[in-house]
Scaffold this active site. Sequence first.
Site, short mmCIF file in Angstrom:
data_model
loop_
_atom_site.label_atom_id
_atom_site.label_comp_id
_atom_site.label_asym_id
_atom_site.label_seq_id
_atom_site.Cartn_x
_atom_site.Cartn_y
_atom_site.Cartn_z
CD GLN A 116 -23.90 -119.78 -26.37
OE1 GLN A 116 -23.43 -120.69 -25.64
NE2 GLN A 116 -25.23 -119.64 -26.22
CG HIS A 146 -24.73 -122.18 -20.18
ND1 HIS A 146 -25.01 -121.85 -21.41
CD2 HIS A 146 -23.43 -122.16 -20.01
CE1 HIS A 146 -23.68 -121.57 -22.26
NE2 HIS A 146 -22.87 -121.89 -21.28
CG ASN A 158 -19.21 -121.58 -21.38
OD1 ASN A 158 -20.04 -122.11 -22.14
ND2 ASN A 158 -19.08 -120.54 -20.36
#
Length: 339
Positions: A141, A282, A303
């Site tokens: 990201q 998160h 993740n």
Amino acid sequence: MAISKALLLAILGCLCLCNAVLAARELADDSAMVARHESWMVQYGRVYKDTVEKARRFKVFKANVAFIESFNAGNHKFWLGVNQFADLSNEEFRVMKTNKGFNPGTGRVATGFRYENVSIDALPATVDWRTKGAVTPIKDQGQCGCCWAFSAVAAMEGIVKLSTGKLISLSEQELVDCDVHGEDQGCEGGLMDDAFKFIIKNGGLTTESSYPYTAADDKCKKVTNSVATIKGYEDVPANNEGALMKAVANQPVSVAVDGGDMTFQFYKGGIMTGSCGTDLDHGILAIGYGKASDGTNYWLLKNSWGTTWGENGFLRMEKDISDKRGMCGLAMEPSYPTA
Ligand SMILES: *[C@@H]1O[C@H](CO)[C@@H](O)[C@H](O)[C@H]1NC(C)=O
């Protein structure tokens, strides 16, 4: 009794000498650390705008390395590594990475839970959706707080694969740019459930390659070629790792965690057993579970911080802990899209 002037001078002189020796030793230590910082800069392509910034970043880097090494010298089920976040203070890391959208309770309306009658005893002992081809490669990201988009897209990629047989990497950027309802605000944060709602209304998402990721809030480009969609979404009953297990045994599931701790910032491998809070900030993806050789049950998670973080981008966290909210709060707000 008064200390004689000569003795006092001798003591001070000794202190000065000791200080000089210490300073010299520190300088020698620092030169090794400076070299380490420089090779780290090369490894991660980091460039600083001037020497002041470089000196400031070096101090943070050195403190982080000290933290990582002292943690690793202790007795833990997981270890930390000097990764791409090593020149960020924990405060900076939190600002850059975390997501302001999570607000336990809000935005969650009662949904059905299709796996409620699944028997836990009948579930496989180990699940890893990667082995079934339902997980796309690790994405990154970057400096954009849109973990919510990565988590939602990854969950959708999973259910699309399970329902159509096709694993298609889908566009996070389409969500970042075009999904501006509810809590969803691009790089400023959002919620997976709001992303699912948008995807349903939008008639699906297009591919990663036709709407590539830019790690920034851009103008929404009208998409006419959605390649996959979802029919709905459901929330896993909160604070119930058993319910989460039923869901994860059936498909990858979006979870929110408290990912702001230094142990999370520098996680490198093993089974994370703390210390993290439950201030959810998160979004990630639960892709399985299992039991380690020492008997510790764990969740397997994907993740969106690239492959240099964690176990090649993946993470294991302790499962079935006494706190019903789960490790780092992972059982507080799980949800999944339906096909
Ligand atoms: C679970 O079982 C109960 C009792 O048989 C039933 O009422 C309920 O609809 C079932 N739930 C699902 C999701 O099938």
